[in-house]
Design a protein around this motif. Structure first.
Motif, short mmCIF file in Angstrom:
data_model
loop_
_atom_site.label_atom_id
_atom_site.label_comp_id
_atom_site.label_asym_id
_atom_site.label_seq_id
_atom_site.Cartn_x
_atom_site.Cartn_y
_atom_site.Cartn_z
N UNK A 32 0.81 -1.22 0.00
CA UNK A 32 0.00 0.00 0.00
C UNK A 32 0.84 1.26 0.00
N UNK A 33 1.98 1.25 0.69
CA UNK A 33 2.85 2.43 0.67
C UNK A 33 3.43 2.66 -0.73
N UNK A 34 3.78 1.58 -1.42
CA UNK A 34 4.29 1.71 -2.80
C UNK A 34 3.22 2.30 -3.72
N UNK A 35 1.97 1.87 -3.52
CA UNK A 35 0.88 2.39 -4.35
C UNK A 35 0.73 3.90 -4.11
N UNK A 36 0.76 4.30 -2.85
CA UNK A 36 0.62 5.73 -2.53
C UNK A 36 1.80 6.52 -3.09
N UNK A 37 3.01 5.99 -2.97
CA UNK A 37 4.18 6.67 -3.53
C UNK A 37 4.03 6.83 -5.04
N UNK A 38 3.48 5.83 -5.72
CA UNK A 38 3.25 5.94 -7.17
C UNK A 38 2.19 6.99 -7.48
N UNK A 39 1.12 6.98 -6.71
CA UNK A 39 0.05 7.97 -6.92
C UNK A 39 0.56 9.39 -6.73
N UNK A 40 1.42 9.57 -5.75
CA UNK A 40 1.91 10.89 -5.37
C UNK A 40 3.21 11.29 -6.07
N UNK A 41 3.89 10.32 -6.66
CA UNK A 41 5.19 10.52 -7.30
C UNK A 41 6.21 11.13 -6.32
N UNK A 42 6.16 10.64 -5.08
CA UNK A 42 7.10 11.05 -4.04
C UNK A 42 7.04 10.03 -2.90
N UNK A 43 7.99 10.09 -2.01
CA UNK A 43 8.08 9.13 -0.92
C UNK A 43 7.01 9.41 0.16
N UNK A 44 6.73 8.40 0.95
CA UNK A 44 5.80 8.56 2.07
C UNK A 44 6.31 9.65 3.01
N UNK A 45 7.61 9.65 3.26
CA UNK A 45 8.22 10.66 4.13
C UNK A 45 7.92 12.07 3.58
#
Length: 169
Positions: A32-45
């Motif tokens: 799920x974190x990878x999906x969000x990083x792809x959606x946002x085009x940036x790291x979770x941090x």
């Protein structure tokens, strides 16, 4: 077959176990974190720094909705707070990877890439704050879980075997 969702505190090994299980079972895995990083085009941090936790939790809810509608027969590893999404149990079978806080910390600190592992988890910079969050979440993880899998001190292979057995696959 239903999806399998791995939940647990950050650093417990959700991603590592997911990759090993998928390889062993010839399944597809998502993070799920990878999906969000792809959606946002940036790291979770970076997402947390720029938009804050509320924005990130909204993204997690968006991902959970998508998973429940479009994803089947997949192993899903999640971020440490993903278990709070409303429809978690509708997505699949929830497996809580359980370990003590000390066990998680030891796992991170003894990893060959310990510095990277810690950098990815800035919360561990303040161990008292991380421990307080762990203590708050541990009973909540247990409550959400269909299966509780004790992982502390076990090899990845043993965890995969036990998970397979518990899921009856």
């Amino acid at each position: 077959m239903k999806n399998i969702i791995l939940i647990g505190f950050m650093g417990v090994g959700k991603g590592t176990i997911a990759r090993a299980f998928c390889a062993h079972m010839e399944m597809v895995g998502l993070d799920t974190d990878d999906i969000i990083e792809s959606m946002e085009n940036r790291s979770i941090k970076e997402v947390f720094a720029a938009q804050g936790e509320a924005y990130f939790r909204a993204k997690e809810s968006q991902v959970a909705s998508w998973l429940s509608k479009h994803v089947k027969n997949t192993l899903i590893s999640t971020g440490g707070g993903f278990f709070m999404v409303e429809n978690l149990n509708k997505i699949g079978t929830v497996v809580y990877l359980k370990s003590s806080f000390e066990g998680i910390l030891e796992r991170i600190l003894t990893h060959p890439n310990a510095e990277q592992k810690l950098a990815k988890r800035p919360l561990f910079a303040d161990k008292e704050k991380a421990k307080a969050l762990f203590d708050k979440r541990a009973p909540l993880y247990e409550k959400k879980a269909d299966i509780v899998l004790h992982v502390e001190g076990k090899s990845i292979q043993d965890i995969v075997k036990e998970l397979k057995k518990r899921l009856k696959r």
